[in-house]
Design a protein around this motif. Structure first.
Motif, PDB file in Angstrom:
ATOM      1  N   SER A   1     -28.203  15.931 -61.759  1.00  0.00           N
ATOM      2  CA  SER A   1     -28.535  15.888 -60.333  1.00  0.00           C
ATOM      3  C   SER A   1     -28.460  14.448 -59.817  1.00  0.00           C
ATOM      4  CB  SER A   1     -29.935  16.437 -60.105  1.00  0.00           C
ATOM      5  OG  SER A   1     -30.251  16.439 -58.726  1.00  0.00           O
ATOM      6  N   CYS A   2     -27.397  14.155 -59.089  1.00  0.00           N
ATOM      7  CA  CYS A   2     -27.226  12.804 -58.542  1.00  0.00           C
ATOM      8  C   CYS A   2     -28.300  12.536 -57.480  1.00  0.00           C
ATOM      9  CB  CYS A   2     -25.845  12.650 -57.916  1.00  0.00           C
ATOM     10  SG  CYS A   2     -24.490  12.655 -59.109  1.00  0.00           S
ATOM     11  N   GLN A   3     -28.852  11.361 -57.505  1.00  0.00           N
ATOM     12  CA  GLN A   3     -29.925  10.997 -56.584  1.00  0.00           C
ATOM     13  C   GLN A   3     -29.417  10.578 -55.210  1.00  0.00           C
ATOM     14  OE1 GLN A   3     -32.416   8.114 -58.592  1.00  0.00           O
ATOM     15  NE2 GLN A   3     -32.483   9.368 -60.467  1.00  0.00           N
ATOM     16  N   CYS A   4     -28.090  10.532 -55.063  1.00  0.00           N
ATOM     17  CA  CYS A   4     -27.499  10.198 -53.771  1.00  0.00           C
ATOM     18  C   CYS A   4     -26.050  10.668 -53.771  1.00  0.00           C
ATOM     19  CB  CYS A   4     -27.554   8.687 -53.500  1.00  0.00           C
ATOM     20  SG  CYS A   4     -26.515   7.714 -54.637  1.00  0.00           S
ATOM     21  N   ASN A   5     -25.438  10.644 -52.612  1.00  0.00           N
ATOM     22  CA  ASN A   5     -23.992  10.847 -52.508  1.00  0.00           C
ATOM     23  C   ASN A   5     -23.345   9.483 -52.732  1.00  0.00           C
ATOM     24  OD1 ASN A   5     -21.306  10.970 -51.550  1.00  0.00           O
ATOM     25  ND2 ASN A   5     -21.800  12.663 -50.181  1.00  0.00           N
ATOM     26  N   MET A   6     -22.665   9.334 -53.836  1.00  0.00           N
ATOM     27  CA  MET A   6     -22.108   8.018 -54.174  1.00  0.00           C
ATOM     28  C   MET A   6     -21.110   7.526 -53.139  1.00  0.00           C
ATOM     29  SD  MET A   6     -21.773   8.035 -58.339  1.00  0.00           S
ATOM     30  CE  MET A   6     -21.642   9.790 -58.678  1.00  0.00           C
ATOM     31  N   GLN A   7     -20.394   8.428 -52.518  1.00  0.00           N
ATOM     32  CA  GLN A   7     -19.443   8.026 -51.487  1.00  0.00           C
ATOM     33  C   GLN A   7     -20.151   7.340 -50.329  1.00  0.00           C
ATOM     34  OE1 GLN A   7     -17.689  10.963 -48.731  1.00  0.00           O
ATOM     35  NE2 GLN A   7     -15.675  10.294 -49.481  1.00  0.00           N
ATOM     36  N   GLU A   8     -21.279   7.902 -49.904  1.00  0.00           N
ATOM     37  CA  GLU A   8     -22.010   7.335 -48.765  1.00  0.00           C
ATOM     38  C   GLU A   8     -22.568   5.952 -49.112  1.00  0.00           C
ATOM     39  OE1 GLU A   8     -24.949  10.161 -47.651  1.00  0.00           O
ATOM     40  OE2 GLU A   8     -23.488  11.630 -46.888  1.00  0.00           O
ATOM     41  N   VAL A   9     -23.102   5.800 -50.305  1.00  0.00           N
ATOM     42  CA  VAL A   9     -23.640   4.505 -50.712  1.00  0.00           C
ATOM     43  C   VAL A   9     -22.513   3.476 -50.788  1.00  0.00           C
ATOM     44  CG1 VAL A   9     -24.806   3.236 -52.554  1.00  0.00           C
ATOM     45  CG2 VAL A   9     -25.579   5.543 -51.934  1.00  0.00           C
ATOM     46  N   PHE A  10     -21.391   3.881 -51.336  1.00  0.00           N
ATOM     47  CA  PHE A  10     -20.231   2.984 -51.458  1.00  0.00           C
ATOM     48  C   PHE A  10     -19.827   2.435 -50.091  1.00  0.00           C
ATOM     49  CE2 PHE A  10     -15.544   2.639 -51.240  1.00  0.00           C
ATOM     50  CZ  PHE A  10     -15.337   1.612 -52.166  1.00  0.00           C
ATOM     51  N   TRP A  11     -19.673   3.315 -49.104  1.00  0.00           N
ATOM     52  CA  TRP A  11     -19.275   2.841 -47.778  1.00  0.00           C
ATOM     53  C   TRP A  11     -20.334   1.937 -47.172  1.00  0.00           C
ATOM     54  CZ3 TRP A  11     -14.614   2.565 -46.140  1.00  0.00           C
ATOM     55  CH2 TRP A  11     -13.651   3.524 -46.478  1.00  0.00           C
ATOM     56  N   GLY A  12     -21.595   2.233 -47.463  1.00  0.00           N
ATOM     57  CA  GLY A  12     -22.651   1.404 -46.922  1.00  0.00           C
ATOM     58  C   GLY A  12     -22.693  -0.008 -47.499  1.00  0.00           C
ATOM     59  N   GLU A  13     -22.112  -0.177 -48.696  1.00  0.00           N
ATOM     60  CA  GLU A  13     -22.110  -1.493 -49.350  1.00  0.00           C
ATOM     61  C   GLU A  13     -20.909  -2.349 -48.930  1.00  0.00           C
ATOM     62  OE1 GLU A  13     -24.366  -2.901 -51.457  1.00  0.00           O
ATOM     63  OE2 GLU A  13     -25.639  -1.204 -50.912  1.00  0.00           O
ATOM     64  N   LEU A  14     -19.899  -1.733 -48.365  1.00  0.00           N
ATOM     65  CA  LEU A  14     -18.691  -2.495 -47.998  1.00  0.00           C
ATOM     66  C   LEU A  14     -18.886  -3.261 -46.680  1.00  0.00           C
ATOM     67  CD1 LEU A  14     -15.826  -0.001 -48.896  1.00  0.00           C
ATOM     68  CD2 LEU A  14     -16.608  -1.981 -50.204  1.00  0.00           C
TER      69      LEU A  14
ATOM     70  N   GLN B   1     -13.412  -7.725 -56.085  1.00  0.00           N
ATOM     71  CA  GLN B   1     -14.822  -8.049 -56.302  1.00  0.00           C
ATOM     72  C   GLN B   1     -15.732  -7.200 -55.426  1.00  0.00           C
ATOM     73  OE1 GLN B   1     -14.716 -12.240 -55.413  1.00  0.00           O
ATOM     74  NE2 GLN B   1     -14.175 -12.833 -57.519  1.00  0.00           N
ATOM     75  N   LYS B   2     -15.356  -7.044 -54.171  1.00  0.00           N
ATOM     76  CA  LYS B   2     -16.176  -6.307 -53.216  1.00  0.00           C
ATOM     77  C   LYS B   2     -16.243  -4.828 -53.587  1.00  0.00           C
ATOM     78  CE  LYS B   2     -16.859  -5.961 -48.215  1.00  0.00           C
ATOM     79  NZ  LYS B   2     -16.317  -6.360 -46.879  1.00  0.00           N
ATOM     80  N   ILE B   3     -15.106  -4.253 -53.941  1.00  0.00           N
ATOM     81  CA  ILE B   3     -15.078  -2.834 -54.304  1.00  0.00           C
ATOM     82  C   ILE B   3     -15.845  -2.595 -55.591  1.00  0.00           C
ATOM     83  CG2 ILE B   3     -13.524  -1.050 -55.209  1.00  0.00           C
ATOM     84  CD1 ILE B   3     -11.615  -1.749 -52.919  1.00  0.00           C
ATOM     85  N   ALA B   4     -15.682  -3.473 -56.577  1.00  0.00           N
ATOM     86  CA  ALA B   4     -16.397  -3.310 -57.845  1.00  0.00           C
ATOM     87  C   ALA B   4     -17.902  -3.334 -57.633  1.00  0.00           C
ATOM     88  CB  ALA B   4     -15.976  -4.403 -58.826  1.00  0.00           C
ATOM     89  N   ALA B   5     -18.374  -4.278 -56.831  1.00  0.00           N
ATOM     90  CA  ALA B   5     -19.817  -4.376 -56.572  1.00  0.00           C
ATOM     91  C   ALA B   5     -20.332  -3.119 -55.880  1.00  0.00           C
ATOM     92  CB  ALA B   5     -20.106  -5.611 -55.724  1.00  0.00           C
ATOM     93  N   ALA B   6     -19.567  -2.590 -54.924  1.00  0.00           N
ATOM     94  CA  ALA B   6     -19.994  -1.393 -54.200  1.00  0.00           C
ATOM     95  C   ALA B   6     -20.003  -0.163 -55.102  1.00  0.00           C
ATOM     96  CB  ALA B   6     -19.082  -1.166 -52.994  1.00  0.00           C
ATOM     97  N   VAL B   7     -19.035  -0.055 -56.002  1.00  0.00           N
ATOM     98  CA  VAL B   7     -18.994   1.056 -56.953  1.00  0.00           C
ATOM     99  C   VAL B   7     -20.240   1.034 -57.832  1.00  0.00           C
ATOM    100  CG1 VAL B   7     -17.830   1.952 -59.018  1.00  0.00           C
ATOM    101  CG2 VAL B   7     -16.490   1.336 -56.995  1.00  0.00           C
ATOM    102  N   ARG B   8     -20.588  -0.126 -58.353  1.00  0.00           N
ATOM    103  CA  ARG B   8     -21.726  -0.221 -59.272  1.00  0.00           C
ATOM    104  C   ARG B   8     -23.053   0.057 -58.569  1.00  0.00           C
ATOM    105  NH1 ARG B   8     -18.201  -4.994 -61.627  1.00  0.00           N
ATOM    106  NH2 ARG B   8     -16.802  -3.597 -62.750  1.00  0.00           N
ATOM    107  N   LYS B   9     -23.148  -0.349 -57.336  1.00  0.00           N
ATOM    108  CA  LYS B   9     -24.355  -0.030 -56.575  1.00  0.00           C
ATOM    109  C   LYS B   9     -24.464   1.491 -56.376  1.00  0.00           C
ATOM    110  CE  LYS B   9     -26.847  -2.519 -54.716  1.00  0.00           C
ATOM    111  NZ  LYS B   9     -28.170  -3.085 -55.050  1.00  0.00           N
ATOM    112  N   ALA B  10     -23.332   2.116 -56.086  1.00  0.00           N
ATOM    113  CA  ALA B  10     -23.328   3.557 -55.846  1.00  0.00           C
ATOM    114  C   ALA B  10     -23.704   4.345 -57.094  1.00  0.00           C
ATOM    115  CB  ALA B  10     -21.961   3.995 -55.327  1.00  0.00           C
ATOM    116  N   VAL B  11     -23.116   4.006 -58.232  1.00  0.00           N
ATOM    117  CA  VAL B  11     -23.364   4.806 -59.434  1.00  0.00           C
ATOM    118  C   VAL B  11     -24.787   4.600 -59.956  1.00  0.00           C
ATOM    119  CG1 VAL B  11     -20.922   4.877 -60.069  1.00  0.00           C
ATOM    120  CG2 VAL B  11     -22.366   3.103 -61.043  1.00  0.00           C
TER     121      VAL B  11
END
Length: 375
Positions: free
Chosen positions: A362-375, A266-276
């Motif tokens: 053109s991605c508006q962010c680095n998805m990896q960075e957002v993902f880690w920030g959501e965990l 659940q936690k990983i799924a939520a962070a992925v969706r926030k990132a994308v």
């Protein structure tokens, strides 16, 4: 070799592959294998919270779906097919194949079945032998509320068949509490074993319906009744794929030890969706996504094939496109089973960011960075 971050098959643990390499005996006559098979069935039942019989079948997950329909369906039987996804609709083909009359309850593919509206429908339409429903419809990633849907169907005397191949062990599944007669699973999704095995739980009511049939089951391999007395007789109807079952047993052992599995999904799924979404991508679903897969609309001006090929060639990571009505429209990120860990998902999102930028989005962010920030 590439890393599979698809919604099944998933990456397998080294111990699972080692278990598959065990020296094996003859499963047709070796009673010790029968004991191991039986023990594995009991472990699956425990994980699925059921006292019902569990049978492991020698074939990919789709075998479980067809076997459920083959074993229950007699010519002329009316069957309710709950259709809010590609696999949900696909049950109708199995029903028709064995002489049944499928009636589709078709609703929006972008969200889970509205249980209140389904209840209104059932008040006027409930003359069905059984109903089919998909827990997680993998092509879209929609998660249906089977803990409400199945008791609702049983209220009207309708047997329930659930496809949980892409949800079980990544989502909570409680077979007995949710009144599920037959639930279908597979080895290659959140269990993280190689593809090749399917399994079902069968309630006493479902078995009684099979036993009361007026016509024979029009299949041998898809006939669940042939497993009824395997343990009593220490006999299997066909030679079981013993090495695959050794691997499955190890995968099940690992799942039983992984007590925080559902919450991590659940936690990983939520962070992925926030990132994308922060990157400017849009999700296919309006609501009700499963924790095992994220489905993303293909950005304008890029193709799904280009994204998948670039990810594989340049980053060694395999993700998925889709098929049927979603062919070319979406791509899918798998985060189920062994793949539901922060390191692998982080690597996938960094690769996706670089891939999309390289292809002109053109991605508006680095998805990896957002993902880690959501965990």
């Amino acid at each position: 070799m590439y890393k599979m971050m698809t919604p099944g098959p998933t990456m397998t643990a080294p111990s699972v592959m080692e278990a598959r390499s065990r020296q094996f005996g003859n499963p047709d006559v070796d009673e010790q294998f029968c004991e191991e098979y039986h023990k594995l069935c009991l472990s699956l039942a425990e994980l699925l919270h059921t006292k019902n019989e569990v049978y492991i079948l020698g074939g990919e997950g789709i075998l479980a779906l067809e076997a459920a329909c083959a074993s229950l369906t007699e010519p002329g039987d009316k069957v309710l097919v709950i259709d809010n996804g590609i696999f949900g609709k696909g049950f109708a083909d199995f029903v028709s194949l064995y002489g049944g009359e499928p009636e589709l309850y078709t609703v929006d593919y972008h969200k889970p079945v509205d249980t209140a509206k389904l209840e209104e429908y059932l008040k006027e339409h409930h003359d069905y032998k059984y109903a089919t429903v998909v827990h997680c419809d993998t092509p879209s990633g929609v998660l249906n509320n089977i803990e409400v849907i199945c008791p609702l169907l049983k209220k009207y005397g309708i047997l329930t068949v659930v496809d949980a191949v892409a949800s079980m062990f990544g989502e909570e599944v409680r077979v007995d509490d949710w009144q599920i007669d037959i639930i279908c699973g597979g080895s290659q999704k959140a269990l993280s074993a190689p593809p090749g095995l399917a399994f079902v739980t069968v309630s006493g009511e479902a078995m009684a319906a099979m036993e009361k049939r007026k016509t024979g089951i029009a299949s041998f391999y898809c006939n669940l009744m042939i497993f009824r007395n395997y343990y009593r007789d220490k006999w299997f109807p066909y030679t079981m794929p013993i090495s695959d079952i050794y691997g499955l047993a190890e995968a099940v052992r690992l799942v039983k030890e992984d007590v925080g599995r559902i919450e991590r999904h659940q936690k990983i799924a939520a962070a992925v969706r926030k990132a994308v979404t922060k990157a400017g991508l849009s999700l296919y679903l309006n609501q009700g996504s499963a924790s095992t897969v994220t489905v993303i609309n293909v950005p304008e001006g890029i193709t799904d094939k280009a994204i998948i090929e670039h990810m594989k060639k340049e980053h060694g990571i395999l993700i998925s496109g889709c098929f049927d009505v979603l062919a070319g429209k979406v791509f899918r990120l798998g985060h189920m089973g062994n793949n539901a860990n922060a390191e692998d998902v982080s690597e996938m999102l960094l690769a996706l960011t670089e891939t999309l930028n390289a292809l002109g989005f053109s991605c508006q962010c680095n998805m990896q960075e957002v993902f880690w920030g959501e965990l």
